[in-house]
Design a protein around this motif. Structure first.
Motif, PDB file in Angstrom:
ATOM      1  N   SER A  68       0.837  -1.206   0.000  1.00  0.00           N
ATOM      2  CA  SER A  68       0.000   0.000   0.000  1.00  0.00           C
ATOM      3  C   SER A  68       0.871   1.256   0.000  1.00  0.00           C
ATOM      4  O   SER A  68       0.548   2.251  -0.661  1.00  0.00           O
ATOM      5  CB  SER A  68      -0.941  -0.004   1.210  1.00  0.00           C
ATOM      6  N   SER A  69       1.979   1.230   0.745  1.00  0.00           N
ATOM      7  CA  SER A  69       2.897   2.371   0.755  1.00  0.00           C
ATOM      8  C   SER A  69       3.543   2.559  -0.618  1.00  0.00           C
ATOM      9  O   SER A  69       3.754   3.691  -1.071  1.00  0.00           O
ATOM     10  CB  SER A  69       3.995   2.168   1.809  1.00  0.00           C
ATOM     11  N   ALA A  70       3.846   1.459  -1.265  1.00  0.00           N
ATOM     12  CA  ALA A  70       4.424   1.527  -2.610  1.00  0.00           C
ATOM     13  C   ALA A  70       3.450   2.202  -3.578  1.00  0.00           C
ATOM     14  O   ALA A  70       3.848   3.032  -4.410  1.00  0.00           O
ATOM     15  CB  ALA A  70       4.779   0.125  -3.108  1.00  0.00           C
ATOM     16  N   PHE A  71       2.162   1.881  -3.454  1.00  0.00           N
ATOM     17  CA  PHE A  71       1.160   2.499  -4.323  1.00  0.00           C
ATOM     18  C   PHE A  71       0.989   3.989  -4.003  1.00  0.00           C
ATOM     19  O   PHE A  71       0.701   4.794  -4.890  1.00  0.00           O
ATOM     20  CB  PHE A  71      -0.171   1.758  -4.214  1.00  0.00           C
ATOM     21  N   ARG A  72       1.203   4.363  -2.743  1.00  0.00           N
ATOM     22  CA  ARG A  72       1.124   5.780  -2.390  1.00  0.00           C
ATOM     23  C   ARG A  72       2.246   6.579  -3.066  1.00  0.00           C
ATOM     24  O   ARG A  72       2.057   7.721  -3.471  1.00  0.00           O
ATOM     25  CB  ARG A  72       1.190   5.959  -0.871  1.00  0.00           C
ATOM     26  N   VAL A  73       3.426   5.938  -3.194  1.00  0.00           N
ATOM     27  CA  VAL A  73       4.538   6.584  -3.903  1.00  0.00           C
ATOM     28  C   VAL A  73       4.165   6.807  -5.369  1.00  0.00           C
ATOM     29  O   VAL A  73       4.452   7.864  -5.953  1.00  0.00           O
ATOM     30  CB  VAL A  73       5.822   5.740  -3.803  1.00  0.00           C
ATOM     31  N   LEU A  74       3.509   5.802  -5.957  1.00  0.00           N
ATOM     32  CA  LEU A  74       3.065   5.923  -7.348  1.00  0.00           C
ATOM     33  C   LEU A  74       2.157   7.139  -7.513  1.00  0.00           C
ATOM     34  O   LEU A  74       2.321   7.934  -8.455  1.00  0.00           O
ATOM     35  CB  LEU A  74       2.342   4.643  -7.776  1.00  0.00           C
ATOM     36  N   ARG A  75       1.188   7.295  -6.606  1.00  0.00           N
ATOM     37  CA  ARG A  75       0.250   8.417  -6.711  1.00  0.00           C
ATOM     38  C   ARG A  75       0.956   9.754  -6.441  1.00  0.00           C
ATOM     39  O   ARG A  75       0.614  10.780  -7.038  1.00  0.00           O
ATOM     40  CB  ARG A  75      -0.910   8.231  -5.732  1.00  0.00           C
ATOM     41  N   GLU A  76       1.991   9.735  -5.561  1.00  0.00           N
ATOM     42  CA  GLU A  76       2.765  10.945  -5.282  1.00  0.00           C
ATOM     43  C   GLU A  76       3.537  11.381  -6.531  1.00  0.00           C
ATOM     44  O   GLU A  76       3.650  12.587  -6.818  1.00  0.00           O
ATOM     45  CB  GLU A  76       3.728  10.686  -4.125  1.00  0.00           C
ATOM     46  N   MET A  77       4.075  10.397  -7.255  1.00  0.00           N
ATOM     47  CA  MET A  77       4.770  10.698  -8.511  1.00  0.00           C
ATOM     48  C   MET A  77       3.838  11.427  -9.473  1.00  0.00           C
ATOM     49  O   MET A  77       4.224  12.429 -10.108  1.00  0.00           O
ATOM     50  CB  MET A  77       5.268   9.407  -9.180  1.00  0.00           C
ATOM     51  N   GLU A  78       2.616  10.922  -9.569  1.00  0.00           N
ATOM     52  CA  GLU A  78       1.647  11.509 -10.489  1.00  0.00           C
ATOM     53  C   GLU A  78       1.340  12.954 -10.115  1.00  0.00           C
ATOM     54  O   GLU A  78       1.230  13.829 -10.978  1.00  0.00           O
ATOM     55  CB  GLU A  78       0.369  10.674 -10.498  1.00  0.00           C
ATOM     56  N   LYS A  79       1.226  13.224  -8.799  1.00  0.00           N
ATOM     57  CA  LYS A  79       0.933  14.583  -8.336  1.00  0.00           C
ATOM     58  C   LYS A  79       2.062  15.545  -8.692  1.00  0.00           C
ATOM     59  O   LYS A  79       1.838  16.717  -9.000  1.00  0.00           O
ATOM     60  CB  LYS A  79       0.712  14.593  -6.827  1.00  0.00           C
ATOM     61  N   LYS A  80       3.314  15.049  -8.625  1.00  0.00           N
ATOM     62  CA  LYS A  80       4.475  15.899  -8.899  1.00  0.00           C
ATOM     63  C   LYS A  80       4.787  15.995 -10.391  1.00  0.00           C
ATOM     64  O   LYS A  80       5.770  16.616 -10.794  1.00  0.00           O
ATOM     65  CB  LYS A  80       5.699  15.375  -8.148  1.00  0.00           C
TER      66      LYS A  80
END
Length: 875
Positions: free
Chosen positions: A575-587
Motif C-alpha cells: 500500500s505504501s508503494a502504491f502511495r509513492v506511485l500516486r505521489e509521482m503523479e501529483k508531482k
C-alpha cells in the motif's frame, strides 16, 4: 643541339638521374630552343623515380630563369608531368608558380582537370575547392569532368546542397550532366540519409536523354535499405527488371543486408538461397560480403543452428578465411555459453593460419570471465603470448574484473602489477573495478590504501570513485559513515573520502584547492543512500534525503521514486508503494515501465494475481506497453498457485504475449516447465520444452532444467537422453546433475546405461568431476567385474591427474547435484527474438493446451534445489 638530341641524351643517362640533370641544365643554358615538353617530362620522371625531390624543385626554378619564348608553357608541361607521376605537392607548387609568374596567362583545361583529379584521389578536398575557384577566376570554360570532380568533393564533405546548386547551374554554363554527374549527386544524397531527394534527381535523368545504370540503382537501393525503406528499395529493383538492367552481387547484398537489419532474416535467407541455387536465372553468386552479412544476420537474431550450417558452408566454399568472419562466429559462441566450441574454433583459426587479432583473444577471455571460469581464462592469456600477441589494456581490465567478480583479489592485484611491468598503466576505470571488489569482499582498509595510491598516482578521484566508496560502505554496514561522506562532499568534494580512515584525512588539506572540490553528490549518489536506507527500513530518513536532494538542486527522476517503491515492496508494504506511485503523479513525474514492473513484482510475491491484472490494465490506459518482465512476473504469480487449471491460465497469457509480438525468453519457459512438473503433468512440460527450443534456440539452461527435473522425478532414462543430446551439442555439463544421474542409474540396476553415458562424457572431451566414476566402479566390483572396474579406476586417476596438471583447455567445474542452489543471472539470459518464433510457439502451444499425458502419474520426490532465477523480476 636539337630537341631530339637532348631527349636522346637524357635517355642514355637514365641510370644516373643527377648526371642527366646536369647535362639538361648545360644544354638548355646554351640552347634554350632545345627545351621541349618531351625533355621536361622525361627529366622530371627520372628525378621523381629516384626520389630527387629537391632537384625537381630546382627544375621548376630553372625553367623560370631560362629565356625561352614562353616560360608559362614549360611550367604547364612540368605540372602535367608531375600530375602523371602522382606528385601532388610538387605539381601544386609548380601550378602556383605558374599563376604567380604570369597572371594574364590562362592555364589549359587539361591542366586544371589533372590537378583536380589528383587532388580528389589524394583526399585533398581543400585543393579541389581552391583549384575549381581558380578555374572560375581565370575564365576557363568548364567541362563536365571538372564539375563532376568538384561535385564529388562537395558530396564527400557533406555539402550536398552546394553540390545540388552546382548541378543545377551546369546547363546554364553549357556544361551538361552525364550519367556520372547524376550518380555522384544521387550517391551523395543517399550517403546522408536523403534517399527521397536522391529519387527526385533520378527522375530528372530522362530530361537529359540519359538512362539509369547499375551504379545509380545500387546507390538508391543501398540508400533506401539503410533508411529501412525496404519497399522503396524493392520498387527500384522492379524498375531495373522492367528496364532489362540485371542486378549484380552488390545489389543483392544491399537487399539482404537491409532485410537482416530489419529482423527479416528468413526473407534474406530466401534471396541468399536463390543466389546459390537458381543459376538458370543467371543470378550472381554470393561473395564474401554476402556470406558475412548472412552470418551477422543469423547471429544477431539468435539463430545459432542456422548460423552453424552457414559456417560449415563457408568453410567448404572457402569463405571462412577472414578474421572478421571468425570473430563474429567466435563472439556468438561465447555469448551463447558454447565455450568449448569457441576454444576449438580458436585452435582451428591458429591451425588454418588465420592471423589472429587481440580482439579474437579478448572475446574468449571476456566470455570466460563473465561465466566465472577464471581457471581457464589465464591460460588463454598465456596462449596469446605464445602466438606473439601482446595483451592490451582491455585484456588486463577484463581479467581483473573477472577475478574481482569471483572474489580473488590477490590474483587481481598481481595482474595490476603485471600490467605495469608490461608497460600498461592502469587507469581510473581499472582501479575502480578493484576498488569495488575490495568493498564487496569487506576489505575496507585495503580499499583505503588503494584510494591513497590512486590519489598519489594522479588518477582522478571523480564522482564514480566516490559513488563506489559510498556504495561499498553501505553494503558493509557503514551506512552512517557513507551519509557523513555525502554530507561533506558538498564542501570538500572527493576529499570527503578522508572520512573513511585517518591516513586519508590528509587529502582534505592537500587537495582542498584542486578539482576534487568540484566533485559533488549526483543522482546516483543519492540513489545509493536512499536505496540503502530503504533496504534497512529507515524510510523516514530516506524521505529526508529526498528533500535534501531537491534542496541542493539535484532533481529526482522516476528512478529515485522507483527505489522507494522497491523498498516498500521488499518489506511487504504494498500500500505504501502504491502511495509513492500516486505521489509521482501529483508531482508530474510520469511512472515508467520499470515503475509498474516493480509494483507487479511486489504483488507477485503476495500472489495477488487479480491486482497485477488491474495494474496492467492501468498501464494500457497510460499507453505503457508491458514487456517480457511484466508477463514473466504475472505468469510466475499464476503458476505459484500450483494448480493444473492455473497453469493453463498462465499459458493463455503466454499466447497473449505472442499476439503482442513479445517473444518469451528462457525464464518464461523455465517458470512454465517447472510449474507443470510440480503438478506432475510431465507430457505438457515436455511439450513446453520443445516449444522453448523452437522459440529460444538450443540453450543449455533449458536442457539443464529438463534433465534436473526428470532426475528429480525419477525419470532417469529420459534424463539420460537429455544429457546425451546436450553433450553431443557440445554444451558444458557443469550445471547438469550428471553425478546424481549416474548414481541413480546404478541404483536402478541400469549399469550398462550409466557406463554408456560415462563413455560419451569421456569421448566428447567434457572434463567433469572424476568422482562421477565411483558409482559405476562400485557396481562393477559388486558384480565381480573387477577387470572393467580396474580399467575405469585407472581412467579416473588419469583424468584427475590431467585436471591437476593441465588447465589449458576450456572446461568448467562441476557441482554436486544436491549442492546446486541456482545460478547467476547470466545463465538465464533472455534470448533474442526469432523471426518465426511466435508462429512456431502458437502451434505447439495449442497441443500443450489440449493436455498431454493426463493419466495417473506418481507424486514427485521433494525438490532439492530451485533452478529459477529471480534476478530478472524487478526489471
Amino acid at each position: 643541339m636539337s630537341s631530339v638530341d637532348l631527349t636522346t641524351l637524357l635517355r642514355r643517362n637514365a641510370a644516373n638521374p643527377l648526371h642527366a640533370w646536369g647535362l639538361f641544365k648545360l644544354h638548355v643554358s646554351r640552347s634554350p630552343l632545345s627545351l621541349t615538353p618531351p625533355s621536361i617530362s622525361l627529366l622530371s620522371a627520372l628525378l621523381a623515380r629516384s626520389n630527387h625531390l629537391h632537384e625537381l624543385d630546382s627544375l621548376r626554378q630553372f625553367l623560370l630563369s631560362v629565356p625561352s619564348p614562353s616560360p608559362s608553357i614549360t611550367l604547364v608541361e612540368l605540372s602535367l608531368s608531375l600530375c602523371s607521376l602522382n606528385l601532388l605537392s610538387p605539381a601544386v607548387s609548380c601550378f602556383r608558380a605558374l599563376r604567380s609568374h604570369d597572371g594574364s596567362f590562362r592555364p589549359p583545361l587539361r591542366l586544371y582537370s589533372s590537378i583536380l583529379d589528383l587532388s580528389m584521389k589524394s583526399n585533398r578536398a581543400d585543393l579541389v575547392e581552391l583549384v575549381y575557384k581558380d578555374m572560375l577566376v581565370s575564365g576557363v570554360k568548364l567541362d563536365t569532368f571538372s564539375v563532376n570532380i568538384f561535385m564529388k568533393c562537395l558530396c564527400d564533405s557533406g555539402r550536398v546542397e552546394h553540390a545540388r546548386k552546382l548541378f543545377d547551374k551546369m546547363t546554364e554554363r553549357k556544361c551538361f550532366p552525364n550519367e556520372h554527374s547524376f550518380g555522384i549527386l544521387i550517391n551523395g544524397y543517399c550517403q546522408f540519409g536523403r534517399s527521397i531527394e536522391a529519387m527526385e534527381v533520378f527522375d530528372l535523368m530522362g530530361q537529359f536523354g540519359l538512362r539509369m545504370n547499375l551504379v545509380i540503382c545500387n546507390s538508391l537501393i543501398s540508400g533506401f535499405c539503410k533508411e529501412g525503406k525496404i519497399d522503396e528499395a524493392e520498387k527500384i529493383f522492379e524498375i531495373m527488371r522492367k528496364e532489362g538492367l540485371f542486378p549484380n552481387v552488390i545489389t543483392f547484398n544491399c537487399r539482404i543486408s537491409a532485410l537482416c537489419k530489419a529482423g527479416k532474416v528468413l526473407e534474406a535467407l530466401t534471396i541468399f538461397k536463390d543466389m546459390q541455387e537458381d543459376q538458370e536465372l543467371g543470378l550472381p553468386k554470393p561473395n564474401q560480403v554476402t556470406f558475412d552479412i548472412m552470418l551477422n544476420g543469423f547471429c544477431t537474431q539468435g539463430l545459432i543452428e542456422e548460423a552453424m550450417v552457414l559456417v560449415s558452408s563457408m568453410k567448404s566454399k572457402g569463405f571462412l578465411n577472414r578474421i572478421q568472419s571468425y570473430n563474429t562466429w567466435l563472439k556468438v559462441l561465447v555469448r551463447n555459453e558454447r565455450l568449448l566450441e569457441a576454444r576449438k574454433l580458436l585452435d582451428e583459426m591458429i591451425k588454418e593460419g588465420v592471423e589472429l587479432s587481440i580482439y579474437s583473444y579478448n572475446i574468449i577471455i571476456d566470455g570466460l570471465c563473465k561465466e566465472g571460469m577464471m581457471t581457464y581464462a589465464k591460460p588463454v592469456l598465456n596462449l596469446m603470448r605464445k602466438n606473439g600477441i601482446k595483451p592490451d589494456l582491455v585484456t588486463y581490465t577484463t581479467l581483473i574484473n573477472g577475478y574481482c567478480a569471483k572474489g580473488n583479489i590477490l590474483v587481481a592485484k598481481k595482474l595490476l602489477e603485471e600490467m605495469g611491468n608490461e608497460g600498461y598503466f592502469p587507469n581510473s576505470f581499472t582501479c575502480n573495478i578493484l576498488l569495488k571488489s575490495l568493498f564487496k569482499e569487506g576489505k575496507i582498509l585495503e580499499a583505503e590504501r588503494l584510494l591513497e595510491k590512486m590519489n598519489s598516482k594522479g588518477y582522478g578521484l571523480d564522482i564514480i570513485t566516490c559513488n563506489i566508496v559510498i556504495e561499498g560502505l553501505c553494503k558493509n554496514g557503514k551506512l552512517d559513515k557513507a551519509i557523513d561522506i555525502v554530507n561533506n562532499m558538498w564542501k570538500y568534494g572527493s576529499a570527503a573520502l578522508g572520512e573513511i580512515g585517518n591516513s586519508y584525512l590528509g587529502l582534505i588539506d592537500n587537495n582542498s584547492n584542486n578539482n576534487n572540490t568540484k566533485c559533488k553528490p549526483d543522482k546516483i549518489t543519492y540513489s545509493i543512500i536512499i536505496s540503502s536506507l530503504c533496504k534497512v527500513g529507515r524510510f523516514n530518513e530516506a524521505k529526508r534525503k529526498l528533500v535534501e536532494m531537491i534542496g541542493n538542486n539535484v532533481a529526482p527522476d522516476s528512478l529515485i521514486y522507483d527505489i522507494f517503491i522497491h523498498g516498500f515492496c521488499t518489506h511487504g508494504k504494498i500500500s505504501s508503494a502504491f502511495r509513492v506511485l500516486r505521489e509521482m503523479e501529483k508531482k508530474g513525474i510520469n511512472p515508467s515501465l520499470r515503475t509498474y514492473n516493480l509494483l507487479i513484482w511486489g504483488l507477485q510475491h503476495k500472489k495477488q494475481v487479480n491486482e497485477i491484472i488491474s495494474l496492467m490494465d492501468e498501464m494500457k490506459k497510460r499507453e505503457i506497453k508491458p514487456n517480457i518482465i511484466t508477463y514473466n512476473n504475472l505468469i510466475r504469480a499464476i503458476c505459484e498457485q500450483n494448480e493444473e487449471k492455473e497453469n493453463n491460465r498462465a499459458l493463455s497469457y503466454l499466447e497473449e504475449m505472442l499476439r503482442n509480438n513479445i517473444a518469451p525468453n528462457v525464464i518464461t519457459f523455465i517458470i512454465l516447465i517447472a510449474s507443470f512438473f510440480r503438478v506432475s503433468n510431465f507430457e505438457s512440460a515436455k511439450g513446453l520444452f520443445e516449444t522453448a527450443l523452437s522459440a529460444c534456440g538450443q540453450r543449455p539452461a533449458l536442457y539443464s532444467l529438463m534433465c534436473s527435473e526428470l532426475c528429480n522425478h525419477g525419470k532417469v532414462l529420459e534424463a539420460k537422453e537429455i544429457l546425451e543430446i546436450a553433450i553431443q551439442k557440445g554444451f558444458l555439463i557443469d550445471k547438469f546433475p550428471y553425478k546424481f544421474l549416474l548414481q541413480e542409474l546404478c541404483e536402478k540396476e541400469k549399469v550398462n546405461e550409466a557406463f554408456d553415458l560415462l563413455n560419451l562424457m569421456i569421448d566428447k572431451a567434457s572434463v567433469f568431476d572424476p568422482s562421477a566414476f565411483m558409482p559405476i566402479i562400485d557396481k562393477l566390483n559388486k558384480r565381480g567385474e573387477r577387470i572393467e572396474a580396474n580399467k575405469l579406476s585407472e581412467k579416473m586417476m588419469e583424468m584427475a591427474g590431467q585436471m591437476e596438471a593441465s588447465i589449458s583447455k576450456i572446461y568448467t567445474h562441476s557441482n554436486q547435484f544436491n549442492k546446486q542452489k541456482g545460478s547467476d543471472e547470466t545463465n538465464w539470459r533472455a534470448l533474442l527474438h526469432r523471426d518465426d518464433g511466435s508462429g512456431a510457439v502458437l502451434k505447439v502451444l495449442k497441443r500443450v493446451q489440449k493436455g498431454w499425458g493426463q493419466g495417473n502419474i506418481p507424486n514427485p520426490r521433494p525438490k532439492k534445489y530451485n533452478l529459477i532465477n529471480n534476478g530478472e523480476n524487478i526489471g
